[in-house]
Design an enzyme around this catalytic site. Structure first.
Site, PDB file in Angstrom:
ATOM      1  CD1 TRP A 121      -3.273  -0.886   0.576  1.00  0.00           C
ATOM      2  CD2 TRP A 121      -1.932  -2.413   1.495  1.00  0.00           C
ATOM      3  NE1 TRP A 121      -3.972  -2.066   0.638  1.00  0.00           N
ATOM      4  CE2 TRP A 121      -3.170  -3.033   1.200  1.00  0.00           C
ATOM      5  CE3 TRP A 121      -0.926  -3.199   2.083  1.00  0.00           C
ATOM      6  CZ2 TRP A 121      -3.443  -4.368   1.476  1.00  0.00           C
ATOM      7  CZ3 TRP A 121      -1.193  -4.537   2.356  1.00  0.00           C
ATOM      8  CH2 TRP A 121      -2.432  -5.114   2.051  1.00  0.00           C
ATOM      9  CD  GLU A 172      -8.675  -5.058  -4.947  1.00  0.00           C
ATOM     10  OE1 GLU A 172      -8.068  -4.163  -4.325  1.00  0.00           O
ATOM     11  OE2 GLU A 172      -9.448  -5.858  -4.384  1.00  0.00           O
ATOM     12  CD1 TRP A 177      -5.799  -1.038  -3.389  1.00  0.00           C
ATOM     13  CD2 TRP A 177      -7.164   0.588  -4.071  1.00  0.00           C
ATOM     14  NE1 TRP A 177      -6.759  -1.627  -4.175  1.00  0.00           N
ATOM     15  CE2 TRP A 177      -7.624  -0.651  -4.609  1.00  0.00           C
ATOM     16  CE3 TRP A 177      -7.875   1.757  -4.363  1.00  0.00           C
ATOM     17  CZ2 TRP A 177      -8.746  -0.748  -5.414  1.00  0.00           C
ATOM     18  CZ3 TRP A 177      -8.997   1.655  -5.171  1.00  0.00           C
ATOM     19  CH2 TRP A 177      -9.428   0.433  -5.683  1.00  0.00           C
ATOM     20  CE1 TYR A 243     -14.314  -7.648   0.025  1.00  0.00           C
ATOM     21  CE2 TYR A 243     -13.230  -6.724  -1.902  1.00  0.00           C
ATOM     22  CZ  TYR A 243     -13.285  -7.666  -0.896  1.00  0.00           C
ATOM     23  OH  TYR A 243     -12.313  -8.641  -0.803  1.00  0.00           O
ATOM     24  CD  GLU A 278      -9.887  -9.685  -3.155  1.00  0.00           C
ATOM     25  OE1 GLU A 278     -10.391  -8.784  -2.432  1.00  0.00           O
ATOM     26  OE2 GLU A 278      -8.685  -9.742  -3.439  1.00  0.00           O
TER      27      GLU A 278
END
Length: 357
Positions: A121, A172, A177, A243, A278
């Protein structure tokens, strides 16, 4: 819709027999049901850790998941435990256990920033360029890939065969991030890194038990999805992560449906296996979420598998983290209802011979 034709060969033309069989099974299952998966399922759950045979999914519905997610972060540091605290030795045992019962293994890698030495990160600009051939940290990155290769080669079944793994590096990648995110490297750099990583594992380290998964985070349209796609010669499985972050279930159903429609088209055009790599709704505040939101969002779409994120339970900061029910959790009855619907496939419907032989 995905073509009913079975694509005969994964991108690794030297793939092991078991890996080839898994590749073909994942295509067939598109017409049988969706394989349900869970991250770190056998290692820990809510209020327990490292108990042989335990599983929050199993406690909730009487069957283990079909797909088992694991994580390699910190292996690059020669750490004993991964980024989530799971010892690599235990992870190896859990992978072997799941494989022998006919489970499917997928592995992600939250690798540290090789330029700064900080976490995944730490989005320091120039990191991706630094590990490409000619970059100042290319040798460091190669040494990390050596460690990944050693672990992957250590995953063996009872006959000495290497266990097949769905490997999804740089997940991702359209977010910002991680150090490999879109704001920190060019599309060309990201594509080159994905291709280089795969080349190194296949051609330098002779790793041939991998299916390669490309996945973004949520995306606005196919142009965004395709921007950093490394090419058909480098990808077996395509997917995205999503999510639910608020209580607006209708918006989640709409968003996941829109992206799955795009994924359906992309997978069909590029002859790839689609997956939901995910997903989750932390603490599952809606007790009917599984049937009225999650299953509703997937209706009419084809994905080979879905992977719920981990049940970390109580955390040091006082928060809780869990994405599947456990015995007594409020959404457990709805989760059981979803399983009984037949839309999803759990471990009780699979066997080693059905997948790997």
């Amino acid at each position: 819709m995905v073509s009913t034709k079975i694509y005969a060969q994964p991108v690794d033309i030297a793939a092991t027999k078991e890996t080839l069989h898994l590749y073909q099974f994942l295509q067939k299952t598109l017409y049988l049901g969706i394989l349900f998966g869970h991250q770190d399922d056998l290692a820990y759950g809510v209020n327990w850790k490292y108990v042989d045979g335990n599983s929050d999914v199993q406690s909730a519905v009487g069957a283990y998941p079909a797909v088992y997610g694991w994580e390699l972060g910190r292996i690059e540091n020669d750490a004993t435990n991964n980024i989530d605290g799971v010892p690599f030795a235990k992870m190896r045992q859990y992978i072997q256990t799941a494989y022998e019962r006919g489970g499917i293994i997928t592995i992600s890698w939250h690798l540290n920033n090789p330029l700064t030495g900080k976490t995944a990160w730490d989005p320091f600009p120039g990191t991706v360029a630094s590990i490409l051939p000619g970059g100042e940290k290319n040798a460091v990155y190669n040494s990390w890939l050596d460690k990944v290769a050693n672990f992957l080669q250590s995953l063996t079944g009872k006959y000495g065969e290497v266990i097949p793994v769905i490997f999804r590096p740089f997940h991702e990648l359209n977010g910002n991030w991680f150090w490999w995110g879109k704001a920190h490297c060019t599309p060309d750099e990201m594509i080159r890194l994905y291709r280089y990583t795969e080349h190194y594992l296949k051609d330098v380290k002779n790793i041939h038990n991998l299916l390669y998964a490309f996945n973004t985070d949520q995306f606005a349209n196919l142009n965004e999805y395709e921007e950093r796609y490394p090419g058909n010669a480098f990808v077996d499985i395509v997917g995205f992560d999503i999510y639910q972050r608020d209580n607006n279930g209708k918006a989640f159903v709409h968003n996941i449906g829109r992206m799955l429609t795009d994924l359906d088209a992309f997978a069909a055009t590029h002859k790839k296996i689609p997956a939901l790599t995910e997903f989750g709704f932390n603490e599952i505040p809606d007790k009917n979420w599984w049937t009225t939101v999650f299953a509703a969002g997937l209706k009419g779409h084809q994905v080979a598998y879905v992977l719920a994120w981990r049940n970390a339970g109580a955390k040091a900061d006082g928060s809780k983290e869990y994405y599947v029910p456990f015995q007594g959790e409020a959404s457990q009855p709805d989760f059981q209802k979803m399983k009984k619907s037949g839309l999803f496939i759990f471990q009780d419907k699979l066997s080693f011979s059905k997948i790997y032989q």
